[in-house]
Design an enzyme around this catalytic site. Structure first.
Site, PDB file in Angstrom:
ATOM      1  N   ASP A  13       0.845  -1.336  -0.207  1.00  0.00           N
ATOM      2  CA  ASP A  13       0.024  -0.008  -0.014  1.00  0.00           C
ATOM      3  C   ASP A  13       0.962   1.275  -0.003  1.00  0.00           C
ATOM      4  O   ASP A  13       1.671   1.463   1.056  1.00  0.00           O
ATOM      5  CB  ASP A  13      -0.920  -0.031   1.334  1.00  0.00           C
ATOM      6  CG  ASP A  13      -2.030   1.104   1.221  1.00  0.00           C
ATOM      7  OD1 ASP A  13      -1.715   1.961   0.492  1.00  0.00           O
ATOM      8  OD2 ASP A  13      -2.836   0.889   2.078  1.00  0.00           O
ATOM      9  N   HIS A  15      -0.399   4.402  -0.200  1.00  0.00           N
ATOM     10  CA  HIS A  15      -1.150   5.817   0.268  1.00  0.00           C
ATOM     11  C   HIS A  15      -0.260   6.619   1.339  1.00  0.00           C
ATOM     12  O   HIS A  15      -0.252   6.398   2.465  1.00  0.00           O
ATOM     13  CB  HIS A  15      -2.477   5.541   0.908  1.00  0.00           C
ATOM     14  CG  HIS A  15      -3.303   4.881  -0.421  1.00  0.00           C
ATOM     15  ND1 HIS A  15      -3.507   3.868  -0.764  1.00  0.00           N
ATOM     16  CD2 HIS A  15      -4.169   5.673  -1.152  1.00  0.00           C
ATOM     17  CE1 HIS A  15      -4.191   3.705  -1.761  1.00  0.00           C
ATOM     18  NE2 HIS A  15      -4.571   4.830  -2.096  1.00  0.00           N
TER      19      HIS A  15
HETATM   20  C1  B12 Z   1      -4.675   9.730  -3.429  1.00  0.00           C
HETATM   21  C2  B12 Z   1      -5.218   8.413  -3.684  1.00  0.00           C
HETATM   22  C3  B12 Z   1      -4.374   7.410  -4.132  1.00  0.00           C
HETATM   23  C4  B12 Z   1      -3.047   8.002  -4.616  1.00  0.00           C
HETATM   24  C5  B12 Z   1      -2.033   7.881  -3.403  1.00  0.00           C
HETATM   25  C6  B12 Z   1      -0.964   8.686  -3.593  1.00  0.00           C
HETATM   26  C7  B12 Z   1      -0.050   8.415  -2.340  1.00  0.00           C
HETATM   27  N1  B12 Z   1       1.135   8.010  -2.590  1.00  0.00           N
HETATM   28  O1  B12 Z   1      -0.476   8.904  -1.308  1.00  0.00           O
HETATM   29  C8  B12 Z   1      -2.963   6.842  -5.701  1.00  0.00           C
HETATM   30  C9  B12 Z   1      -3.446   7.415  -7.057  1.00  0.00           C
HETATM   31  C10 B12 Z   1      -1.307   6.541  -6.145  1.00  0.00           C
HETATM   32  C11 B12 Z   1      -3.608   5.898  -5.351  1.00  0.00           C
HETATM   33  C12 B12 Z   1      -3.596   4.277  -5.765  1.00  0.00           C
HETATM   34  C13 B12 Z   1      -4.593   3.582  -5.452  1.00  0.00           C
HETATM   35  N2  B12 Z   1      -5.471   3.645  -4.746  1.00  0.00           N
HETATM   36 CO1  B12 Z   1      -6.101   5.175  -3.781  1.00  0.00          CO
HETATM   37  N3  B12 Z   1      -6.830   6.742  -3.062  1.00  0.00           N
HETATM   38  C14 B12 Z   1      -6.459   7.938  -2.766  1.00  0.00           C
HETATM   39  C15 B12 Z   1      -7.529   8.694  -2.189  1.00  0.00           C
HETATM   40  C16 B12 Z   1      -8.155   9.668  -3.302  1.00  0.00           C
HETATM   41  C17 B12 Z   1      -6.905   9.882  -1.213  1.00  0.00           C
HETATM   42  C18 B12 Z   1      -6.139   9.034   0.076  1.00  0.00           C
HETATM   43  C19 B12 Z   1      -5.648  10.189   0.897  1.00  0.00           C
HETATM   44  O2  B12 Z   1      -4.464  10.597   0.738  1.00  0.00           O
HETATM   45  N4  B12 Z   1      -6.298  10.533   1.919  1.00  0.00           N
HETATM   46  C20 B12 Z   1      -6.151  11.513   2.671  1.00  0.00           C
HETATM   47  C21 B12 Z   1      -5.547  11.011   4.026  1.00  0.00           C
HETATM   48  C22 B12 Z   1      -5.396  12.211   4.929  1.00  0.00           C
HETATM   49  O3  B12 Z   1      -6.642  10.110   4.629  1.00  0.00           O
HETATM   50  P1  B12 Z   1      -6.447   8.708   4.891  1.00  0.00           P
HETATM   51  O4  B12 Z   1      -5.490   8.172   4.073  1.00  0.00           O
HETATM   52  O5  B12 Z   1      -7.838   8.182   4.889  1.00  0.00           O
HETATM   53  O6  B12 Z   1      -5.688   8.498   6.436  1.00  0.00           O
HETATM   54  C23 B12 Z   1      -6.383   9.197   7.633  1.00  0.00           C
HETATM   55  C24 B12 Z   1      -7.571   8.313   8.194  1.00  0.00           C
HETATM   56  O7  B12 Z   1      -8.025   7.227   7.408  1.00  0.00           O
HETATM   57  C25 B12 Z   1      -6.918   7.997   9.559  1.00  0.00           C
HETATM   58  N5  B12 Z   1      -6.090   6.503   9.557  1.00  0.00           N
HETATM   59  C26 B12 Z   1      -5.495   5.735   8.672  1.00  0.00           C
HETATM   60  N6  B12 Z   1      -4.835   5.043   9.353  1.00  0.00           N
HETATM   61  C27 B12 Z   1      -5.149   5.021  10.567  1.00  0.00           C
HETATM   62  C28 B12 Z   1      -4.740   4.221  11.685  1.00  0.00           C
HETATM   63  C29 B12 Z   1      -5.079   4.307  13.063  1.00  0.00           C
HETATM   64  C30 B12 Z   1      -4.613   3.591  14.159  1.00  0.00           C
HETATM   65  C31 B12 Z   1      -5.845   5.584  13.091  1.00  0.00           C
HETATM   66  C32 B12 Z   1      -6.310   5.828  14.436  1.00  0.00           C
HETATM   67  C33 B12 Z   1      -6.374   6.361  12.111  1.00  0.00           C
HETATM   68  C34 B12 Z   1      -6.002   6.073  11.026  1.00  0.00           C
HETATM   69  O8  B12 Z   1      -5.902   8.865   9.694  1.00  0.00           O
HETATM   70  C35 B12 Z   1      -5.316   9.399   8.500  1.00  0.00           C
HETATM   71  C36 B12 Z   1      -5.262  10.792   8.865  1.00  0.00           C
HETATM   72  O9  B12 Z   1      -6.278  11.585   9.077  1.00  0.00           O
HETATM   73  C37 B12 Z   1      -8.457   7.688  -1.758  1.00  0.00           C
HETATM   74  C38 B12 Z   1      -9.931   8.208  -1.565  1.00  0.00           C
HETATM   75  C39 B12 Z   1     -10.181   8.986  -0.447  1.00  0.00           C
HETATM   76  N7  B12 Z   1     -10.930  10.053  -0.738  1.00  0.00           N
HETATM   77  O10 B12 Z   1      -9.919   8.861   0.828  1.00  0.00           O
HETATM   78  C40 B12 Z   1      -8.287   6.642  -2.678  1.00  0.00           C
HETATM   79  C41 B12 Z   1      -8.435   5.287  -2.113  1.00  0.00           C
HETATM   80  C42 B12 Z   1      -7.899   4.814  -0.640  1.00  0.00           C
HETATM   81  N8  B12 Z   1      -7.728   4.472  -3.094  1.00  0.00           N
HETATM   82  C43 B12 Z   1      -8.045   3.186  -3.358  1.00  0.00           C
HETATM   83  C44 B12 Z   1      -7.542   2.363  -4.287  1.00  0.00           C
HETATM   84  C45 B12 Z   1      -8.334   1.018  -4.372  1.00  0.00           C
HETATM   85  C46 B12 Z   1      -6.630   2.479  -4.751  1.00  0.00           C
HETATM   86  C47 B12 Z   1      -5.858   1.588  -5.754  1.00  0.00           C
HETATM   87  C48 B12 Z   1      -5.840   0.034  -5.485  1.00  0.00           C
HETATM   88  C49 B12 Z   1      -6.343   1.483  -7.270  1.00  0.00           C
HETATM   89  C50 B12 Z   1      -7.321   2.674  -7.485  1.00  0.00           C
HETATM   90  N9  B12 Z   1      -8.447   2.276  -7.897  1.00  0.00           N
HETATM   91  O11 B12 Z   1      -6.961   3.776  -7.529  1.00  0.00           O
HETATM   92  C51 B12 Z   1      -4.528   2.015  -5.926  1.00  0.00           C
HETATM   93  C52 B12 Z   1      -3.516   1.390  -4.809  1.00  0.00           C
HETATM   94  C53 B12 Z   1      -2.001   1.670  -4.802  1.00  0.00           C
HETATM   95  C54 B12 Z   1      -1.332   1.000  -3.740  1.00  0.00           C
HETATM   96  N10 B12 Z   1      -0.555  -0.145  -3.972  1.00  0.00           N
HETATM   97  O12 B12 Z   1      -1.214   1.429  -2.696  1.00  0.00           O
HETATM   98  C55 B12 Z   1      -9.382   3.023  -2.512  1.00  0.00           C
HETATM   99  C56 B12 Z   1      -9.398   2.055  -1.359  1.00  0.00           C
HETATM  100  C57 B12 Z   1     -10.771   1.061  -1.383  1.00  0.00           C
HETATM  101  C58 B12 Z   1     -10.848   0.305  -0.429  1.00  0.00           C
HETATM  102  N11 B12 Z   1     -10.016   0.126   0.631  1.00  0.00           N
HETATM  103  O13 B12 Z   1     -11.831  -0.114  -0.193  1.00  0.00           O
HETATM  104  C59 B12 Z   1      -9.819   4.519  -2.070  1.00  0.00           C
HETATM  105  C60 B12 Z   1     -10.492   4.723  -0.774  1.00  0.00           C
HETATM  106  C61 B12 Z   1     -10.671   5.119  -3.173  1.00  0.00           C
HETATM  107  C62 B12 Z   1     -12.020   4.519  -3.533  1.00  0.00           C
HETATM  108  N12 B12 Z   1     -13.109   5.197  -2.936  1.00  0.00           N
HETATM  109  O14 B12 Z   1     -12.043   3.517  -4.257  1.00  0.00           O
HETATM  110  N13 B12 Z   1      -4.550   6.288  -4.467  1.00  0.00           N
END
Ligand code: B12
Lengths: 137, 462
Positions: A13, A15
Site C-alpha cells: 500500500d 498511500h
Molecule cells: C490519493 C489516493 C491515491 C493515490 C495515492 C498517492 C500517495 N502516494 O499517497 C494513488 C493514485 C497512487 C492511489 C492508488 C490506489 N488507490 Co487510492 N486513493 C487516494 C484517495 C483519493 C485519497 C487518499 C488520501 O490521501 N486521503 C487523505 C488522508 C489524510 O486520509 P487517509 O489516508 O484516509 O488517512 C486518515 C484516516 O484514514 C486515519 N487513519 C489511517 N490509518 C489509521 C490508523 C489508525 C490507528 C488511526 C487511529 C487512524 C488512521 O487517519 C489518517 C489521517 O487523517 C483515496 C480516496 C479518499 N478520498 O480517501 C483513494 C483510495 C484510498 N484508493 C483506493 C484504491 C482502491 C487505490 C488503488 C488500489 C487503485 C485505485 N483504484 O486507485 C491504488 C493502490 C495503490 C497502492 N498499491 O497502494 C480506494 C481504497 C478502497 C478500499 N480500501 O476499499 C480509495 C478509498 C478510493 C475509493 N473510494 O475507491 N490512491
C-alpha cells in the site's frame, strides 16, 4: 512522557498522505513516533518495535487488503518477544460496504486492541492510546 | 628532493611506493614477501633493497614514512547487534568500513555457546551495538554482561543505545575489560551513523592491534601504521570522489578489487533513487560503503566461487574453454601461486574475474522491486541506486596485471537481463595501473591535495 509508537502503512500500500498526518498528530501529542513509512511488511513493524522498545504499533491500510496484510501480526509479535504490545489498525481496512461491527470483530479476533473505521480522526486514536498506556492529560 | 615512503604490509606482499612530493610523481614501487611470523622488518628491508635499485637514495629525503597493514590476518572483528537487519547490520557495515574482516555477525541476546564460539574465533576487536537511542536496553546489557564474563583481552567498541552506555561502562570497568564507548551506529530507526565507530576502531587499531600482531618494531623506522589496508583504499576513494578543500573531486565512483581470496567493492555515492516515484526502504546506506565477498576469489576461493556461481554462469564468459569448470577451479584453489601464461588459461582467469565482478556488484548495489497494482506498477528500492555513477575503477593484482581490465570490469555494469540490480549504466572504466590506491589513502592523511592530484594522474582509462 517518552512513549514510543511505531507507525506505518502495511503491505503493498503506497498511500502516503494519511501516514504523514498521523506522524504529525501523534508527535504533537507528545509521542516519540518511529515512522517506517509506506509499503511495510509485518517484519519491518516488528523489527522497528524491538530496536526502539516501542509501546504500541499503529498500522494503516488504505487500499483494501488490510485484512490479509494484518493477519498473523499478533502471533509474530508474541514470537518476537513483544509481549502485550498494543496493536491498533485504521484507514480503509476492507473493500466495499461491509458491516463495521463485523470488521471490527474480525480484527479484534486477530489480536488488535483497537480498530478504526474509515475517516477516523487521529485525535480519537491519540485519546485511546493515552488511555491504554495510562497517560494522564 | 622531499619524498614520501608509503608502505602496505599486505597479507602476502609488503609493497612500497616512493612518491616525489615536489613533482607529485611516483618514483618507484617495489615489493617482497611479508614476514610477520618472524620479524616484519625483514620483508620490509628486502623490498627496500629492491626499491634502492630503482632510485638513487642519496638524492631522496623521505620526510614521511607511513604504513597500512592487512598482515597477520588483517583486522579481525565480530559485530553484535539486536535485530539482524537493523543494528547488527549497521554494526557490520561500520566494521567493514573500518577495514575489518568480519569473522561473524551476532544478533539478539547471546548465548553462552555463542560467546564461546566468539572467543574461539580470536577476534582483534568486538563491536557491540543494539537498540536505537532511547530504545531497547535489555539486549545490549545482557550481551555486555556476557562479554564481561567471557572476554579477557579483546578490546570492545561500544556503539549502541545511548541510554545503556553508563551501565555498560560500569559492567566492563568492573570486569577490567578494555573498551571505548562511542556514538550509536543506529541512533534512530533505519538511520545509520557509522563514522564515529569507524574512527574509534582505527584508534584501537593503532594503539593496540599493531602491537598485538607483532608489528610494533616497524614503528621504530616508520612514522606509524595508521590503518588497515582496506580503510586506506576507502579513504583514497573518498578523496578522489569528493575532492579536497583546494582540488575538485571526480564525482561518484565505484572501486572493484578482485583478489585471490575475496572481492571487495567500495562505492562513494549517495545512492538515492534516480527515478521518480520510487520508495526507498530499509536501513540507510553509508555514503562510503565497502562490501567484502569472502566466497568470491580467483585462487583460495575459486571453488566457493564456482559453488556460488555455478558452471553455466562461468561458461557464459568462456563458452569454448577446454577445461571442466569444476576441475579447473579445484586446480586453481590447490595452486594459489599459479600465474596463467597460455591463452586458454588467461581466458579462464578472465572469466573468473568477470563472474566475481558481476556477483560482487550484484551484492553491493541496491535492488529495485516492482509491485503490481490496479494503478500500474509501483517500485520500491532497498540499497544504493548506482545507475548513474560516473566511474568504475579496478584495482588489485588481478586487474592491474590483466591485459584486458576493461573486459573484466565491464561485467560490473548494468545488465538488461537482470534490470533489478541498480548497477552503473554507462560508467567510464578506469584502472589503478600503478596499484597506488592504498598508498594514496595514506598520503591523504597529511597531503590530501597531493594525493588527489597524483591519483588523477595515475588512475587512467582502461
Ligand atoms: C490519493 C489516493 C491515491 C493515490 C495515492 C498517492 C500517495 N502516494 O499517497 C494513488 C493514485 C497512487 C492511489 C492508488 C490506489 N488507490 Co487510492 N486513493 C487516494 C484517495 C483519493 C485519497 C487518499 C488520501 O490521501 N486521503 C487523505 C488522508 C489524510 O486520509 P487517509 O489516508 O484516509 O488517512 C486518515 C484516516 O484514514 C486515519 N487513519 C489511517 N490509518 C489509521 C490508523 C489508525 C490507528 C488511526 C487511529 C487512524 C488512521 O487517519 C489518517 C489521517 O487523517 C483515496 C480516496 C479518499 N478520498 O480517501 C483513494 C483510495 C484510498 N484508493 C483506493 C484504491 C482502491 C487505490 C488503488 C488500489 C487503485 C485505485 N483504484 O486507485 C491504488 C493502490 C495503490 C497502492 N498499491 O497502494 C480506494 C481504497 C478502497 C478500499 N480500501 O476499499 C480509495 C478509498 C478510493 C475509493 N473510494 O475507491 N490512491
Amino acid at each position: 512522557m517518552g512513549k514510543t509508537v511505531v507507525l506505518g502503512v502495511i503491505g503493498a500500500d503506497c498511500h502516503a498522505v494519511g501516514n504523514k498526518i498521523l506522524e504529525r498528530a501523534f508527535s504533537d501529542a507528545g509521542f516519540n513516533v518511529v515512522n517506517i513509512g509506506v509499503m511495510c511488511s509485518q517484519e519491518e513493524f516488528i523489527s522497528a518495535a524491538i530496536e526502539t522498545n516501542a509501546d504500541a504499533i499503529l498500522v494503516s491500510s488504505l487500499y483494501g487488503h488490510g485484512e490479509i496484510d494484518c493477519r498473523g501480526l499478533r502471533e509474530k509479535c508474541d514470537e518476537a518477544g513483544l509481549k502485550n504490545i498494543l496493536l491498533y489498525a485504521g484507514g480503509n481496512l476492507v473493500v466495499g460496504k461491509q458491516e463495521w461491527s463485523d470488521v471490527e470483530k474480525r480484527f479484534k479476533e486477530m489480536g488488535f486492541n483497537r480498530v478504526y473505521p474509515p475517516g477516523t480522526s487521529p485525535e480519537v486514536g491519540i485519546n485511546d492510546l493515552k488511555h491504554d498506556l495510562g497517560i494522564e492529560d | 628532493m622531499d619524498a614520501a615512503l608509503l608502505i602496505d604490509f599486505g597479507s602476502t606482499y609488503t609493497k612500497l611506493t616512493a612518491v616525489d612530493l615536489e613533482n607529485e610523481e611516483i618514483l618507484a614501487t617495489a615489493k617482497d614477501l611479508t614476514t610477520v611470523q618472524t620479524d616484519i622488518m625483514i620483508g620490509f628491508n628486502n623490498a627496500f633493497e629492491k626499491l634502492k635499485e630503482k632510485i638513487d637514495l642519496s638524492k631522496v629525503n623521505f620526510v614521511e614514512k607511513l604504513a597500512c597493514s592487512s598482515a597477520a590476518g588483517g583486522l579481525k572483528m565480530i559485530a553484535i547487534g539486536l535485530v539482524p537487519e537493523l543494528t547488527a547490520e549497521a554494526a557490520k557495515r561500520a566494521a567493514l568500513g573500518a577495514g575489518a574482516r568480519i569473522l561473524g555477525v551476532y544478533s539478539y541476546e547471546l548465548t553462552k555457546h555463542e560467546m564461546e564460539e566468539i572467543v574461539k574465533k580470536k577476534p582483534d576487536i568486538i563491536l557491540l551495538a543494539g537498540g536505537t537511542d532511547g530504545g531497547n536496553k535489555d539486549c545490549i546489557l545482557h550481551n555486555a554482561k556476557l562479554i564481561a564474563q567471557y572476554i579477557k583481552d579483546v578490546p570492545i567498541v561500544v556503539a549502541g543505545n545511548k541510554n545503556a552506555q553508563d551501565e555498560i561502562d560500569d559492567i566492563l570497568n568492573d570486569a577490567h575489560v578494555y573498551h571505548k564507548i562511542t556514538e550509536n551506529v543506529m541512533p534512530r530507526l533505519n538511520q545509520i551513523n557509522v563514522e564515529p565507530a569507524r574512527e574509534v576502531i582505527r584508534e584501537i587499531f593503532m594503539e593496540k592491534i599493531v602491537e598485538a600482531k607483532g608489528m610494533k618494531r616497524a614503528e621504530e623506522f616508520i612514522s606509524g601504521i595508521l590503518m588497515p589496508t582496506p580503510a586506506a583504499v576507502l579513504k583514497a576513494a573518498r578523496i578522489l570522489a569528493d575532492g579536497t578543500d583546494k582540488e575538485e573531486g571526480i564525482g561518484e565512483l565505484i572501486i572493484v578489487d578482485i583478489g585471490g581470496a575475496t572481492t571487495d567493492v567500495h562505492s562513494i555515492a549517495s545512492g538515492e533513487p534516480s527515478k521518480a516515484g520510487v520508495t526507498l526502504r530499509g536501513l540507510q546506506e553509508p555514503y562510503a560503503k565497502r562490501t567484502v565477498e569472502g566466497d568470491l576469489g580467483m585462487r583460495v576461493s575459486a571453488v566457493s566461487l564456482w559453488e556460488a556461481a555455478g558452471t553455466r554462469r562461468i561458461k557464459k564468459f568462456v563458452p569454448n574453454t577446454k577445461y571442466d569448470v569444476e576441475e579447473r577451479c579445484k586446480f586453481l584453489q590447490a595452486n594459489v601461486n599459479f600465474i596463467p601464461k597460455e591463452e586458454e588459461d588467461i581466458e579462464f582467469d578472465e572469466a573468473l574475474g568477470m563472474v566475481a565482478t558481476e556477483m560482487a556488484m550484484e551484492r553491493h548495489v541496491g535492488l529495485i522491486e516492482s509491485v503490481y497494482t490496479p494503478m500500474g506498477i509501483i517500485y520500491s528500492q532497498v540499497g544504493k541506486d548506482l545507475l548513474n555513477v560516473r566511474y568504475l575503477i579496478g584495482t588489485g593484482g588481478v586487474i592491474v596485471h590483466s591485459r584486458n581490465p576493461k573486459k573484466i570490469l565491464s561485467a560490473g555494469k548494468f545488465n538488461p537481463d537482470t534490470p533489478n540490480y541498480l548497477k552503473p549504466m554507462n560508467p567510464e572504466i578506469l584502472v589503478d595501473k600503478e596499484y597506488i590506491l592504498s598508498a594514496m589513502g595514506l598520503l591523504a592523511e597529511k597531503y590530501p591535495d597531493k594525493a588527489i592530484r597524483i591519483m588523477k594522474k595515475y588512475i587512467v582509462k582502461a
